[in-house]
Design an enzyme around this catalytic site. Sequence first.
Site, PDB file in Angstrom:
ATOM      1  N   ARG A 171     -12.429  -2.279  -1.594  1.00  0.00           N
ATOM      2  CA  ARG A 171     -11.894  -3.582  -1.195  1.00  0.00           C
ATOM      3  C   ARG A 171     -12.971  -4.512  -0.633  1.00  0.00           C
ATOM      4  O   ARG A 171     -12.914  -5.723  -0.834  1.00  0.00           O
ATOM      5  CB  ARG A 171     -10.767  -3.416  -0.163  1.00  0.00           C
ATOM      6  CG  ARG A 171      -9.530  -2.711  -0.722  1.00  0.00           C
ATOM      7  CD  ARG A 171      -8.413  -2.649   0.308  1.00  0.00           C
ATOM      8  NE  ARG A 171      -7.863  -3.962   0.573  1.00  0.00           N
ATOM      9  CZ  ARG A 171      -8.014  -4.622   1.699  1.00  0.00           C
ATOM     10  NH1 ARG A 171      -8.736  -4.101   2.698  1.00  0.00           N
ATOM     11  NH2 ARG A 171      -7.465  -5.809   1.856  1.00  0.00           N
ATOM     12  N   GLY A 176       3.702  -8.680   1.265  1.00  0.00           N
ATOM     13  CA  GLY A 176       2.399  -9.266   1.548  1.00  0.00           C
ATOM     14  C   GLY A 176       2.119  -9.530   3.004  1.00  0.00           C
ATOM     15  O   GLY A 176       1.160 -10.247   3.332  1.00  0.00           O
ATOM     16  N   CYS A 232     -24.892   3.603  -6.435  1.00  0.00           N
ATOM     17  CA  CYS A 232     -26.024   2.820  -6.942  1.00  0.00           C
ATOM     18  C   CYS A 232     -25.615   1.366  -7.180  1.00  0.00           C
ATOM     19  O   CYS A 232     -25.653   0.860  -8.308  1.00  0.00           O
ATOM     20  CB  CYS A 232     -26.572   3.449  -8.214  1.00  0.00           C
ATOM     21  SG  CYS A 232     -27.333   5.047  -7.932  1.00  0.00           S
ATOM     22  N   GLU A 233     -25.198   0.700  -6.122  1.00  0.00           N
ATOM     23  CA  GLU A 233     -24.842  -0.720  -6.135  1.00  0.00           C
ATOM     24  C   GLU A 233     -25.224  -1.311  -4.788  1.00  0.00           C
ATOM     25  O   GLU A 233     -24.874  -0.750  -3.738  1.00  0.00           O
ATOM     26  CB  GLU A 233     -23.334  -0.915  -6.336  1.00  0.00           C
ATOM     27  CG  GLU A 233     -22.780  -0.460  -7.671  1.00  0.00           C
ATOM     28  CD  GLU A 233     -23.104  -1.428  -8.792  1.00  0.00           C
ATOM     29  OE1 GLU A 233     -23.423  -2.597  -8.488  1.00  0.00           O
ATOM     30  OE2 GLU A 233     -23.030  -1.001  -9.959  1.00  0.00           O
ATOM     31  N   TYR A 241      -4.143   0.596  -0.241  1.00  0.00           N
ATOM     32  CA  TYR A 241      -5.003   0.166  -1.344  1.00  0.00           C
ATOM     33  C   TYR A 241      -6.320   0.913  -1.461  1.00  0.00           C
ATOM     34  O   TYR A 241      -6.964   0.835  -2.510  1.00  0.00           O
ATOM     35  CB  TYR A 241      -5.250  -1.353  -1.297  1.00  0.00           C
ATOM     36  CG  TYR A 241      -3.977  -2.128  -1.469  1.00  0.00           C
ATOM     37  CD1 TYR A 241      -3.345  -2.178  -2.709  1.00  0.00           C
ATOM     38  CD2 TYR A 241      -3.355  -2.742  -0.393  1.00  0.00           C
ATOM     39  CE1 TYR A 241      -2.143  -2.847  -2.862  1.00  0.00           C
ATOM     40  CE2 TYR A 241      -2.160  -3.416  -0.538  1.00  0.00           C
ATOM     41  CZ  TYR A 241      -1.553  -3.456  -1.777  1.00  0.00           C
ATOM     42  OH  TYR A 241      -0.353  -4.113  -1.936  1.00  0.00           O
ATOM     43  N   TYR A 293     -13.140  -7.981  -2.741  1.00  0.00           N
ATOM     44  CA  TYR A 293     -12.799  -9.313  -2.226  1.00  0.00           C
ATOM     45  C   TYR A 293     -13.143  -9.504  -0.754  1.00  0.00           C
ATOM     46  O   TYR A 293     -12.447 -10.206  -0.022  1.00  0.00           O
ATOM     47  CB  TYR A 293     -11.334  -9.679  -2.483  1.00  0.00           C
ATOM     48  CG  TYR A 293     -10.318  -8.574  -2.351  1.00  0.00           C
ATOM     49  CD1 TYR A 293      -9.944  -8.065  -1.123  1.00  0.00           C
ATOM     50  CD2 TYR A 293      -9.706  -8.062  -3.481  1.00  0.00           C
ATOM     51  CE1 TYR A 293      -9.007  -7.071  -1.017  1.00  0.00           C
ATOM     52  CE2 TYR A 293      -8.756  -7.061  -3.394  1.00  0.00           C
ATOM     53  CZ  TYR A 293      -8.409  -6.566  -2.152  1.00  0.00           C
ATOM     54  OH  TYR A 293      -7.469  -5.573  -2.058  1.00  0.00           O
ATOM     55  N   GLU A 306       9.596  -6.518   0.370  1.00  0.00           N
ATOM     56  CA  GLU A 306       8.811  -5.449  -0.235  1.00  0.00           C
ATOM     57  C   GLU A 306       7.530  -5.181   0.553  1.00  0.00           C
ATOM     58  O   GLU A 306       6.423  -5.438   0.076  1.00  0.00           O
ATOM     59  CB  GLU A 306       8.469  -5.817  -1.678  1.00  0.00           C
ATOM     60  CG  GLU A 306       9.683  -6.050  -2.561  1.00  0.00           C
ATOM     61  CD  GLU A 306       9.311  -6.604  -3.935  1.00  0.00           C
ATOM     62  OE1 GLU A 306       8.130  -6.973  -4.129  1.00  0.00           O
ATOM     63  OE2 GLU A 306      10.187  -6.664  -4.800  1.00  0.00           O
ATOM     64  N   ARG A 346       1.522  -2.787   2.510  1.00  0.00           N
ATOM     65  CA  ARG A 346       0.402  -2.719   3.439  1.00  0.00           C
ATOM     66  C   ARG A 346       0.865  -2.596   4.882  1.00  0.00           C
ATOM     67  O   ARG A 346       0.291  -1.839   5.669  1.00  0.00           O
ATOM     68  CB  ARG A 346      -0.442  -3.990   3.272  1.00  0.00           C
ATOM     69  CG  ARG A 346      -1.637  -4.090   4.194  1.00  0.00           C
ATOM     70  CD  ARG A 346      -2.104  -5.545   4.308  1.00  0.00           C
ATOM     71  NE  ARG A 346      -2.172  -6.221   3.038  1.00  0.00           N
ATOM     72  CZ  ARG A 346      -3.280  -6.381   2.328  1.00  0.00           C
ATOM     73  NH1 ARG A 346      -4.421  -5.883   2.768  1.00  0.00           N
ATOM     74  NH2 ARG A 346      -3.255  -7.016   1.175  1.00  0.00           N
TER      75      ARG A 346
END
Length: 460
Positions: A358, A276, A389-390, A419, A362, A318, A321
């Site tokens: 992404r 992370g 279309c958003e 990601y 968020y 781990e 990113r």
Amino acid sequence: MSRFVHPAGDRHAEVLPEDRPPHAPADLNVLDPAIWPRTSGRSDGAVTIGGVDVRDLVAEYGTPLYVVDEEDFRSRCRDYRAAFTDGEVHYAGKAFLCREVARWIMQEGLGLDVCSAGELAVALSVGFPPERITMHGNNKSLAELERAVEAGVGHVVVDSFEEIARLGFLADKHGRRPKVMIRVTVGVEAHTHEFIATAHDDQKFGLSLNSGAAAEAARRILALPQLELVGLHSHIGSQITDTAGFEVAASRLAKLLVQIKEEHGVVLPELDLGGGYGIAYVEGDETLDVKEIADSLREIVAKVARSADLPVPTLTVEPGRSIAGTAGVTLYEVGTIKDVEGLRTYVSVDGGMSDNIRTALYGADYTARLASRESDAEPMLSRLVGKHCESGDMVIRDLWLPGDLAPGDLIAVAATGAYCRSLANNYNYLPKPAVVAVKDGTSRVIVQRENEDDLLRGQL
């Protein structure tokens, strides 16, 4: 074409949201080395990555296009391997995984974390050593666990009581004794978005330390001789830029290690603190230096082990990113440019939330640059949007682009290596872009672009 140009300090600056920078960068052509790939630069005005001109990439492969700087990716693997010589480094495949990336990880000497039978299949298809693979997931099916046991993966991180029973049954069936870790929810809330904070009690991952579920999991595993409990696992979230949360997590895990030792007479030799680690997406973002991460985590684990009168466990991390993220850039072609009420200019590109969800998911921030040429035009307050279309189909909510931007120009969005391809989708039936690796002035496709046949495959 007439467009509203909003130079820094213009009288319209008060319309900017308070949480957005009110001023444009001093130079819209500069590539911040903290954000862009290590081999990136400009030549003849155009952005180059791995010694390859983005105009040549687009001419050969089209847009949208994911570009991965192989040397950047591999060098970050080496940075982690050098920093954690006395521990284990497992690349988190969920960040971005394909067969070629699995080969890079294998060749650079890292382990690999997978979260599904599909990710495991990618790794095994290139001969990745199964003993260097860890299987994660909060709802592993019997079939997924069986594939992992049959393959002989190095660790299975159990996430529920049901998995313990399933794994015990499968170990008996196949005559194997898999190494098991318990994913512990330690109650640490990383300072990150709710959707990527993963260690507070009220969420789907792990077995709670506070409720006693983690200790009960240890009892159940140790009662099954066909399973080998080797350690505890914790993951406190993503895009983390300090190690304070890891210290709290390690201290709480140490208490469980002591409890297991006192109750069962078993000393667990491994501790996995997850990953992370954050990267820079926009100017001024804080990041963690790999050596500083290693030194800090090593000191944290040693300190908590001493205070608990335990031998220092082997530390595993781990990163995902922080290896893949900065190595990746997405290239788009500008399609339309539209002023809205003199407040900002909407720049539409030929991708969007199908290749980078992404921002919509968020609120992720990104940095973009005009990539096919340089420009000294006044900065233009822009919103980089996709073609879906958003109304929420935004790649970058607020950014500055040159006021002479025109259809056909190429835009490069930095730090999209993690990601974006993993979360890619076919909304509005857009095919997923190709992934191209660049290195030493050459390029090659490592994931093919989808076409209409791919979109229609499987439909009756």
